[in-house]
Design a protein around this motif. Structure first.
Motif, PDB file in Angstrom:
ATOM      1  N   ASP A   1       0.835  -1.206   0.000  1.00 15.14           N
ATOM      2  CA  ASP A   1       0.000   0.000   0.000  1.00 15.14           C
ATOM      3  C   ASP A   1       0.874   1.262   0.000  1.00 15.14           C
ATOM      4  O   ASP A   1       0.584   2.237  -0.673  1.00 15.14           O
ATOM      5  CB  ASP A   1      -0.903   0.018   1.229  1.00 15.14           C
ATOM      6  CG  ASP A   1      -1.873  -1.148   1.237  1.00 15.14           C
ATOM      7  OD1 ASP A   1      -2.426  -1.446   0.155  1.00 15.14           O
ATOM      8  OD2 ASP A   1      -2.060  -1.765   2.300  1.00 15.14           O
ATOM      9  N   TYR A   2       1.912   1.225   0.834  1.00 10.06           N
ATOM     10  CA  TYR A   2       2.810   2.386   0.919  1.00 10.06           C
ATOM     11  C   TYR A   2       4.262   1.945   0.820  1.00 10.06           C
ATOM     12  O   TYR A   2       4.682   0.997   1.476  1.00 10.06           O
ATOM     13  CB  TYR A   2       2.603   3.138   2.239  1.00 10.06           C
ATOM     14  CG  TYR A   2       1.287   3.878   2.294  1.00 10.06           C
ATOM     15  CD1 TYR A   2       1.106   5.075   1.601  1.00 10.06           C
ATOM     16  CD2 TYR A   2       0.218   3.360   3.035  1.00 10.06           C
ATOM     17  CE1 TYR A   2      -0.100   5.739   1.644  1.00 10.06           C
ATOM     18  CE2 TYR A   2      -0.989   4.032   3.084  1.00 10.06           C
ATOM     19  CZ  TYR A   2      -1.143   5.222   2.383  1.00 10.06           C
ATOM     20  OH  TYR A   2      -2.339   5.891   2.422  1.00 10.06           O
ATOM     21  N   ILE A   3       5.015   2.660  -0.014  1.00 12.38           N
ATOM     22  CA  ILE A   3       6.451   2.429  -0.140  1.00 12.38           C
ATOM     23  C   ILE A   3       7.124   3.715   0.318  1.00 12.38           C
ATOM     24  O   ILE A   3       6.955   4.769  -0.306  1.00 12.38           O
ATOM     25  CB  ILE A   3       6.858   2.095  -1.596  1.00 12.38           C
ATOM     26  CG1 ILE A   3       6.179   0.804  -2.047  1.00 12.38           C
ATOM     27  CG2 ILE A   3       8.369   1.963  -1.728  1.00 12.38           C
ATOM     28  CD1 ILE A   3       4.965   1.008  -2.910  1.00 12.38           C
ATOM     29  N   LEU A   4       7.838   3.655   1.443  1.00  7.73           N
ATOM     30  CA  LEU A   4       8.502   4.854   1.962  1.00  7.73           C
ATOM     31  C   LEU A   4       9.987   4.837   1.618  1.00  7.73           C
ATOM     32  O   LEU A   4      10.703   3.909   2.001  1.00  7.73           O
ATOM     33  CB  LEU A   4       8.331   4.941   3.489  1.00  7.73           C
ATOM     34  CG  LEU A   4       7.165   5.822   3.946  1.00  7.73           C
ATOM     35  CD1 LEU A   4       5.854   5.162   3.589  1.00  7.73           C
ATOM     36  CD2 LEU A   4       7.236   6.097   5.437  1.00  7.73           C
ATOM     37  N   MET A   5      10.425   5.860   0.886  1.00  7.00           N
ATOM     38  CA  MET A   5      11.825   5.955   0.504  1.00  7.00           C
ATOM     39  C   MET A   5      12.541   6.895   1.463  1.00  7.00           C
ATOM     40  O   MET A   5      12.221   8.085   1.526  1.00  7.00           O
ATOM     41  CB  MET A   5      11.943   6.547  -0.916  1.00  7.00           C
ATOM     42  CG  MET A   5      11.279   5.725  -1.982  1.00  7.00           C
ATOM     43  SD  MET A   5      12.370   4.389  -2.453  1.00  7.00           S
ATOM     44  CE  MET A   5      11.368   3.570  -3.684  1.00  7.00           C
ATOM     45  N   ASP A   6      13.499   6.372   2.214  1.00  6.47           N
ATOM     46  CA  ASP A   6      14.303   7.228   3.088  1.00  6.47           C
ATOM     47  C   ASP A   6      15.439   7.792   2.242  1.00  6.47           C
ATOM     48  O   ASP A   6      16.326   7.077   1.805  1.00  6.47           O
ATOM     49  CB  ASP A   6      14.840   6.391   4.257  1.00  6.47           C
ATOM     50  CG  ASP A   6      15.626   7.240   5.236  1.00  6.47           C
ATOM     51  OD1 ASP A   6      15.443   8.471   5.247  1.00  6.47           O
ATOM     52  OD2 ASP A   6      16.430   6.665   5.996  1.00  6.47           O
ATOM     53  N   CYS A   7      15.394   9.091   2.004  1.00  6.45           N
ATOM     54  CA  CYS A   7      16.304   9.751   1.065  1.00  6.45           C
ATOM     55  C   CYS A   7      17.603  10.157   1.777  1.00  6.45           C
ATOM     56  O   CYS A   7      17.567  10.549   2.937  1.00  6.45           O
ATOM     57  CB  CYS A   7      15.582  10.988   0.524  1.00  6.45           C
ATOM     58  SG  CYS A   7      16.498  11.979  -0.626  1.00  6.45           S
ATOM     59  N   PRO A   8      18.747  10.072   1.096  1.00 10.12           N
ATOM     60  CA  PRO A   8      19.969  10.594   1.722  1.00 10.12           C
ATOM     61  C   PRO A   8      19.973  12.125   1.737  1.00 10.12           C
ATOM     62  O   PRO A   8      19.203  12.750   1.011  1.00 10.12           O
ATOM     63  CB  PRO A   8      21.077  10.060   0.816  1.00 10.12           C
ATOM     64  CG  PRO A   8      20.436   9.779  -0.484  1.00 10.12           C
ATOM     65  CD  PRO A   8      19.000   9.477  -0.209  1.00 10.12           C
ATOM     66  N   ALA A   9      20.816  12.714   2.567  1.00  9.18           N
ATOM     67  CA  ALA A   9      20.970  14.164   2.558  1.00  9.18           C
ATOM     68  C   ALA A   9      21.620  14.591   1.242  1.00  9.18           C
ATOM     69  O   ALA A   9      22.223  13.776   0.551  1.00  9.18           O
ATOM     70  CB  ALA A   9      21.823  14.600   3.738  1.00  9.18           C
ATOM     71  N   GLY A  10      21.451  15.855   0.894  1.00  2.00           N
ATOM     72  CA  GLY A  10      22.085  16.361  -0.328  1.00  2.00           C
ATOM     73  C   GLY A  10      21.117  16.382  -1.500  1.00  2.00           C
ATOM     74  O   GLY A  10      19.966  15.971  -1.385  1.00  2.00           O
ATOM     75  N   ILE A  11      21.614  16.891  -2.642  1.00  2.00           N
ATOM     76  CA  ILE A  11      20.745  17.009  -3.813  1.00  2.00           C
ATOM     77  C   ILE A  11      21.371  16.312  -5.014  1.00  2.00           C
ATOM     78  O   ILE A  11      21.058  16.586  -6.154  1.00  2.00           O
ATOM     79  CB  ILE A  11      20.481  18.491  -4.164  1.00  2.00           C
ATOM     80  CG1 ILE A  11      21.795  19.262  -4.312  1.00  2.00           C
ATOM     81  CG2 ILE A  11      19.619  19.151  -3.121  1.00  2.00           C
ATOM     82  CD1 ILE A  11      21.631  20.674  -4.825  1.00  2.00           C
ATOM     83  N   GLU A  12      22.295  15.388  -4.740  1.00  2.00           N
ATOM     84  CA  GLU A  12      23.009  14.751  -5.843  1.00  2.00           C
ATOM     85  C   GLU A  12      22.359  13.431  -6.233  1.00  2.00           C
ATOM     86  O   GLU A  12      21.172  13.256  -6.067  1.00  2.00           O
ATOM     87  CB  GLU A  12      24.482  14.599  -5.461  1.00  2.00           C
ATOM     88  CG  GLU A  12      25.171  15.957  -5.468  1.00  2.00           C
ATOM     89  CD  GLU A  12      26.258  16.065  -4.442  1.00  2.00           C
ATOM     90  OE1 GLU A  12      26.736  15.025  -3.976  1.00  2.00           O
ATOM     91  OE2 GLU A  12      26.627  17.195  -4.094  1.00  2.00           O
ATOM     92  N   GLN A  13      23.179  12.510  -6.734  1.00  2.00           N
ATOM     93  CA  GLN A  13      22.578  11.312  -7.314  1.00  2.00           C
ATOM     94  C   GLN A  13      21.707  10.516  -6.337  1.00  2.00           C
ATOM     95  O   GLN A  13      20.653  10.010  -6.726  1.00  2.00           O
ATOM     96  CB  GLN A  13      23.648  10.391  -7.903  1.00  2.00           C
ATOM     97  CG  GLN A  13      22.957   9.194  -8.544  1.00  2.00           C
ATOM     98  CD  GLN A  13      23.812   8.440  -9.510  1.00  2.00           C
ATOM     99  OE1 GLN A  13      24.971   8.749  -9.735  1.00  2.00           O
ATOM    100  NE2 GLN A  13      23.224   7.411 -10.096  1.00  2.00           N
ATOM    101  N   GLY A  14      22.138  10.435  -5.077  1.00  2.00           N
ATOM    102  CA  GLY A  14      21.347   9.707  -4.091  1.00  2.00           C
ATOM    103  C   GLY A  14      19.938  10.256  -3.988  1.00  2.00           C
ATOM    104  O   GLY A  14      18.952   9.516  -3.896  1.00  2.00           O
TER     105      GLY A  14
END
Lengths: 91, 263
Positions: free
Chosen positions: B114-127
């Motif tokens: 139902d829900y997929i939570l993506m924990d994003c890395p800090a920054g604005i680059e490829q991650g």
């Protein structure tokens, strides 16, 4: 200004808010300090052809200003350019 | 068909991972089938916050590279019937994965959860680009500090540029005592500056540190942060929940001051 504001000095949260608003205007405009410096130099070059300006007192920045239409505040290039000598235009 | 939500902030250390863990767990408690994906490749953290670090066999990069099937890499959280974690790889870096691969993975996970939570890395680059690639909506976490709010503004701009349709704001680690003194921006201040819709205010709560120490998310517990996170979960599911009243301990003086201010 309300009654209590009069006695209250500017709080650090208000300082933070004001600083953020200013910095975000130039962030959002995508204007890096280098580009601002170039704009400044170009403006100096153009105006200096006609009148002598005070380079020390010169101030150029991007700020918010109330628009004349009804879409609230909009970004504006603010330039404060003190004139040294208007009577003797450069030849 | 599930929904992919990316939890992001720009600045590090504002509570992305803690928020992902608590919101994911909360949604599972509300009977949703949830998977948490740690997209911070090389700096794996969501597993320890969830208390699942000892159960990792395969990771995100293994799935992407085809070393295993998705099902093999998913760690089932035994405390909740519907909660899974897809851990990140610790020994690789962000270049091991591309946005296209993440998009494909998101599509596959959507079939199942139902829900997929993506924990994003800090920054604005490829991650960051990897983490938002398959996202339907975003939760932008910030604290009421100038650096975090500035970075959040940048992130909001990038989310818009990448056509993420819905972005909501979480103001984390708010200290009402400091707000009252005028030494911390209020959630209203932050919302005014960032101009996106608020979905939650999480007070600065010592219990968060305790819960992270123990590897047990505190969502739904009888703590201020626990309640705040549960409210966020309900709002994500579309319920209208009023914001917590964090100002219960208002003193006589501030009441008088408020009265005067109104006049």
């Amino acid at each position: 200004m309300s009654f209590t504001d009069f006695f209250r000095k500017k709080t650090s949260s208000n300082v933070a808010k004001d600083r953020l608003k200013l910095v975000l205007v130039s962030d959002r405009a995508g204007c890096s300090p280098e580009i601002m410096e170039q704009i400044k130099n170009d403006i100096i070059a153009v105006i200096s052809r006609y009148i002598e300006i005070d380079l020390e007192g010169l101030d150029i920045k991007i700020t918010q200003t109330e628009s004349e239409g009804n879409n609230g505040s909009v970004p504006a290039l603010f330039a404060n350019i003190p004139i040294k000598d208007l009577k003797n235009p450069k030849k | 068909m599930g929904e992919v939500i990316v939890v992001t902030s720009g600045k590090g250390g504002v509570g992305k991972t803690t928020s992902t863990a608590n919101i994911g767990t909360g949604l599972a408690k509300l009977d949703k089938k949830v998977v948490l994906v740690d997209t911070d490749i090389g700096l794996r953290n969501l597993d320890v916050v969830m208390g699942l670090e000892n159960r990792i066999v395969y990771n995100l990069v293994d799935v992407i590279e085809g070393n295993c099937r998705i099902k093999q890499a998913l760690i089932k959280d035994k405390r909740y019937p519907n909660l899974y974690l897809l851990p990140s790889a610790q020994t690789r870096d962000k270049t091991a994965v591309s946005p296209e691969q993440m998009k494909k993975l998101s599509e596959e996970l959507k079939e199942e959860f139902d829900y997929i939570l993506m924990d994003c890395p800090a920054g604005i680059e490829q991650g960051f680009k990897n983490a938002i690639a398959g996202a339907d909506r975003a939760l932008v976490v910030t604290t009421p500090e100038v650096s975090a709010v500035r970075d959040a503004d940048r992130i909001i701009g990038l989310l818009e540029a990448n056509e993420i349709k819905q972005s909501h704001l979480i103001v984390n680690r708010l200290r009402t005592d400091m707000v009252k003194r005028g030494d911390m921006m209020s959630s209203e201040d932050v919302v005014e500056i960032l101009a996106i819709e608020l979905i939650g205010i999480v007070p600065d709560d010592e219990n968060i540190v305790v819960s992270t120490n123990q590897g047990e998310p505190l969502v739904g517990s009888d703590t201020l942060a626990g309640q705040a996170y549960m409210n966020i979960c309900r709002r994500i599911m579309g319920e209208e929940i009023p914001f917590l009243d964090l100002n219960t301990k208002q003193g006589l003086f501030s009441k008088i001051a408020n009265l005067l201010k109104k006049n």
